[in-house]
Design a protein around this motif. Structure first.
Motif, PDB file in Angstrom:
ATOM      1  N   GLN A   1       9.434  -0.067  13.567  1.00  0.00           N
ATOM      2  CA  GLN A   1      10.473  -1.105  13.542  1.00  0.00           C
ATOM      3  C   GLN A   1      11.575  -0.836  14.570  1.00  0.00           C
ATOM      4  O   GLN A   1      12.494  -1.638  14.723  1.00  0.00           O
TER       5      GLN A   1
ATOM      6  N   HIS B   1       0.861  -1.188   0.000  1.00  0.00           N
ATOM      7  CA  HIS B   1       0.000   0.000   0.000  1.00  0.00           C
ATOM      8  C   HIS B   1       0.898   1.240   0.000  1.00  0.00           C
ATOM      9  O   HIS B   1       2.132   1.134   0.114  1.00  0.00           O
TER      10      HIS B   1
ATOM     11  N   TYR C   1      13.110  -3.603  17.126  1.00  0.00           N
ATOM     12  CA  TYR C   1      14.085  -4.588  16.633  1.00  0.00           C
ATOM     13  C   TYR C   1      15.506  -4.046  16.716  1.00  0.00           C
ATOM     14  O   TYR C   1      16.446  -4.747  17.070  1.00  0.00           O
TER      15      TYR C   1
ATOM     16  N   PRO D   1      16.727   2.732   7.063  1.00  0.00           N
ATOM     17  CA  PRO D   1      15.540   3.579   6.956  1.00  0.00           C
ATOM     18  C   PRO D   1      14.277   2.730   7.192  1.00  0.00           C
ATOM     19  O   PRO D   1      14.142   1.644   6.630  1.00  0.00           O
TER      20      PRO D   1
HETATM   21  P1  TYM Z   1       6.253  -4.063   7.030  1.00  0.00           P
HETATM   22  O1  TYM Z   1       6.045  -4.973   5.890  1.00  0.00           O
HETATM   23  O2  TYM Z   1       5.219  -3.959   8.071  1.00  0.00           O
HETATM   24  O3  TYM Z   1       6.544  -2.622   6.495  1.00  0.00           O
HETATM   25  C1  TYM Z   1       7.528  -2.393   5.505  1.00  0.00           C
HETATM   26  C2  TYM Z   1       8.147  -1.013   5.743  1.00  0.00           C
HETATM   27  O4  TYM Z   1       7.112  -0.038   5.646  1.00  0.00           O
HETATM   28  C3  TYM Z   1       7.023   0.728   6.842  1.00  0.00           C
HETATM   29  N1  TYM Z   1       5.601   1.046   6.999  1.00  0.00           N
HETATM   30  C4  TYM Z   1       5.125   2.296   6.932  1.00  0.00           C
HETATM   31  N2  TYM Z   1       5.746   3.470   6.774  1.00  0.00           N
HETATM   32  C5  TYM Z   1       5.006   4.588   6.778  1.00  0.00           C
HETATM   33  N3  TYM Z   1       3.669   4.561   6.939  1.00  0.00           N
HETATM   34  C6  TYM Z   1       2.995   3.414   7.095  1.00  0.00           C
HETATM   35  N4  TYM Z   1       1.702   3.427   7.230  1.00  0.00           N
HETATM   36  C7  TYM Z   1       3.733   2.191   7.102  1.00  0.00           C
HETATM   37  N5  TYM Z   1       3.432   0.884   7.243  1.00  0.00           N
HETATM   38  C8  TYM Z   1       4.582   0.211   7.170  1.00  0.00           C
HETATM   39  C9  TYM Z   1       7.620  -0.155   7.914  1.00  0.00           C
HETATM   40  O5  TYM Z   1       8.132   0.581   8.994  1.00  0.00           O
HETATM   41  C10 TYM Z   1       8.721  -0.847   7.137  1.00  0.00           C
HETATM   42  O6  TYM Z   1       9.851  -0.012   7.065  1.00  0.00           O
HETATM   43  N6  TYM Z   1       9.430  -6.649   9.926  1.00  0.00           N
HETATM   44  C11 TYM Z   1       9.340  -5.701   8.846  1.00  0.00           C
HETATM   45  C12 TYM Z   1      10.200  -6.083   7.631  1.00  0.00           C
HETATM   46  C13 TYM Z   1      11.666  -5.745   7.818  1.00  0.00           C
HETATM   47  C14 TYM Z   1      12.241  -4.457   7.921  1.00  0.00           C
HETATM   48  C15 TYM Z   1      13.633  -4.651   8.071  1.00  0.00           C
HETATM   49  C16 TYM Z   1      11.691  -3.178   7.882  1.00  0.00           C
HETATM   50  C17 TYM Z   1      12.691  -6.643   7.896  1.00  0.00           C
HETATM   51  N7  TYM Z   1      13.875  -5.997   8.058  1.00  0.00           N
HETATM   52  C18 TYM Z   1      14.525  -3.553   8.193  1.00  0.00           C
HETATM   53  C19 TYM Z   1      12.557  -2.090   8.000  1.00  0.00           C
HETATM   54  C20 TYM Z   1      13.931  -2.279   8.162  1.00  0.00           C
HETATM   55  C21 TYM Z   1       7.902  -5.556   8.397  1.00  0.00           C
HETATM   56  O7  TYM Z   1       7.094  -6.429   8.584  1.00  0.00           O
HETATM   57  O8  TYM Z   1       7.663  -4.378   7.706  1.00  0.00           O
END
Ligand code: TYM
Length: 516
Positions: free
Chosen positions: A246, A104, A249, A241
């Motif tokens: 996050q 999204h 973690y 970034p």
């Molecule tokens: P996930 O799949 O929930 O989200 C992916 C990345 O998008 C960011 N994010 C958002 N940023 C702004 N507004 C929003 N509404 C929004 N929703 C999600 C999340 O912060 C993320 O950066 N466990 C993680 C996957 C991951 C990861 C990482 C993320 C593995 N290693 C290292 C960042 C950095 C996850 O499920 O992200």
């Protein structure tokens, strides 16, 4: 209101705001209190000075996300910038948990920003797809998560990452000995009580979930990617970034970094792109009316915005004209802040809509006009991501040469600096001088290595020597060629001087012999 009541209310609000990697919900007032998060998590706010420094050292205007305070918090980003100012590089690490068919718009935020960082700083990037995480948390089969990881990777690639310097991997397929070694080392440093405190695990959490955090922590250390960065944990610093959800973690990662012999990863963190229905949390991938997906059609985009976008405008035209809109809660306004690039236009919309000169229908139409081409372009780029393209980004055999080249200018500069110093000493052999330099740096690790300041290996030394001895380099940047030519000229001059000395000595000896 009595102080007691005020305190009670404050407590209620405290209880309600939840920000974890799996749950984001606003406080009682329907808002995320970002200042409070910064305090609670212990990160720092990004200030103007830091943005200026980034612009100066990258010679690039700051991305709107940075200029507008949407990426607002950090951990040691200033140290990364300081090191960069001195000529050091770093690598970027970000990721996605593949739980839905497509991304999204909220997910695009960190990826678009990461793309900007990659271009501005010219550094390599690793992207983790946590198919294992989604398998453990969601009602999904591991095979589904693996498939979703590939589908999501297409959207990520469509953001335009440099194929030569970007490595994408999914945990369930990539796990290699050095990755697993890091995970084990991290896991041993964190107790169950600490994990409960950081992530809120309970007795009902499955043990896969409890054991997962080291998987997301490990890529913060460069030796998880031996094909890119060699086997030295300190070969390169890492910048992550992400949105602020996050942070837990990486708080954990930073706490254990020195105990496993690595650098603490630095972070740059964003606010949340709010849900269509209001700023009470992150967008939910499972509620289609709360989000716009990168797969949505123009018709869907228009319909979703018109029907569901929460408005801070007046309830009637008259009320809007009289009082203006409340920009603090208005979703079209907030979304434009993320995706309308033109600062002037944005300012004008804010003034007109906030004062009542512009109506809700008008700002919604502007948003439709901004998002529709953006999403359509994304879809066109995504359509170009064939299996072959995917394979290129996922290729863990990618030649380190591309990474060597990435750092070439730096290496050349460092070498020239050192060579200048060495020329004042006794050494008259460039290659010998280079060997000494590398020995000083601790050339012990067995790696081809490309990283700044990394201990260099025998192999690397051989490559470097061959390069220095070549008559003329056949590839590389203009400045690298110039420097190589300079080095060659210096070597030739020294060789000529040496030959002249030897000839003079021989002539002297011959004369002495003759006299005798
Ligand atoms: P996930 O799949 O929930 O989200 C992916 C990345 O998008 C960011 N994010 C958002 N940023 C702004 N507004 C929003 N509404 C929004 N929703 C999600 C999340 O912060 C993320 O950066 N466990 C993680 C996957 C991951 C990861 C990482 C993320 C593995 N290693 C290292 C960042 C950095 C996850 O499920 O992200």
């Amino acid at each position: 209101m009595t102080t007691e009541r005020a305190e009670e209310e404050e407590e209620e609000k405290d209880e309600e705001q939840v920000v974890t990697p799996w749950d984001v919900s606003a406080g009682a007032d329907g808002k995320i209190d970002y200042q409070k998060l910064v305090k609670e998590f212990g990160c720092a706010e990004i200030d103007e000075r830091l943005i200026e420094r980034i612009e100066k050292c990258t010679k690039t205007k700051a991305h709107p996300f940075l200029r507008r305070g949407l990426f607002f918090a950090h951990r040691e980003l200033d140290e990364i910038v300081t090191a960069y100012e001195k000529g050091e590089k770093f690598y970027l690490y970000t990721g996605r948990g593949p739980s839905s068919e497509s991304l999204h718009l909220g997910h695009l935020v960190p990826f678009q920003f990461t793309k900007w960082l990659q271009d501005a700083f010219k550094v390599p990037l690793v992207i983790q797809l946590t198919d294992d995480e989604k398998f453990l948390w969601k009602d999904l089969q591991l095979e589904d998560c693996r498939r979703l990881a590939k589908e999501n990777a297409k959207d990520i690639i469509a953001c335009g990452f440099n194929p030569e310097t970007t490595f994408i991997f999914a945990d369930a397929s990539y796990m290699c000995p050095s990755f697993y070694t890091n995970m084990m080392k991290i896991a041993k440093c964190v107790t169950f009580n600490q994990a409960k405190g950081i992530f809120g695990f309970t007795g009902d959490s499955n043990i896969g979930q409890i054991g997962f955090p080291p998987v997301q922590a490990a890529p913060s250390f460069p030796d998880c990617f031996p094909h890119m960065f060699g086997m030295n944990k300190k070969s390169l610093k890492c910048l992550i970034p992400c949105a602020i959800d996050q942070d837990p973690y990486f708080r954990m990662t930073r706490d254990v970094a020195h105990r496993i012999g690595g650098y603490k990863p630095a972070l740059v963190e964003s606010r949340f792109f709010p849900a269509l229905k209001g700023e009470s949390g992150k967008m939910s991938a499972s509620d289609p009316t709360s989000a716009i997906y990168v797969t949505d059609t123009a018709k869907e985009i228009k319909s979703k915005i018109n029907k569901h976008a929460f408005s801070g405008g007046g309830a009637t035209v008259e009320e809007q004209r009289e009082k203006g809109a409340n920009l603090d809660v208005d979703v079209p306004w907030k979304w434009l802040n993320f995706f309308l690039e033109d600062d002037e236009k944005l300012k004008e919309i804010g003034e007109k809509y906030g004062s009542g000169e512009m109506l809700t229908g008008e700002i919604k139409q502007i948003l439709v006009d901004v998002l529709t081409p953006m999403v359509e372009q994304h879809q066109k780029r995504r359509a170009l991501v064939t299996d072959e393209v995917l394979d290129f980004y996922f290729n863990s055999q990618k030649k380190p040469k591309v990474f060597l080249d990435l750092f070439r200018e730096y290496e050349e500069r460092e070498f020239c600096k050192w060579e200048k110093k060495a020329s004042t000493s006794d050494s008259d052999d460039l290659c010998k001088a280079l060997e000494q330099k590398l020995q000083l740096e601790g050339a012990t690790e067995n790696e081809e290595g490309c990283a700044i300041g990394a201990p260099k290996s025998e192999d690397w030394l051989k490559i470097r020597k061959a390069r220095m001895q070549k008559d003329a380099p056949t590839e590389g940047s203009k400045s690298a060629l110039k420097k190589a030519a300079k080095i060659k000229a210096a070597a030739e001059k020294k060789a000529a001087e040496k030959a002249a000395k030897a000839a003079a000595k021989a002539a002297k000896e011959a004369a002495a012999n003759e006299a005798a």
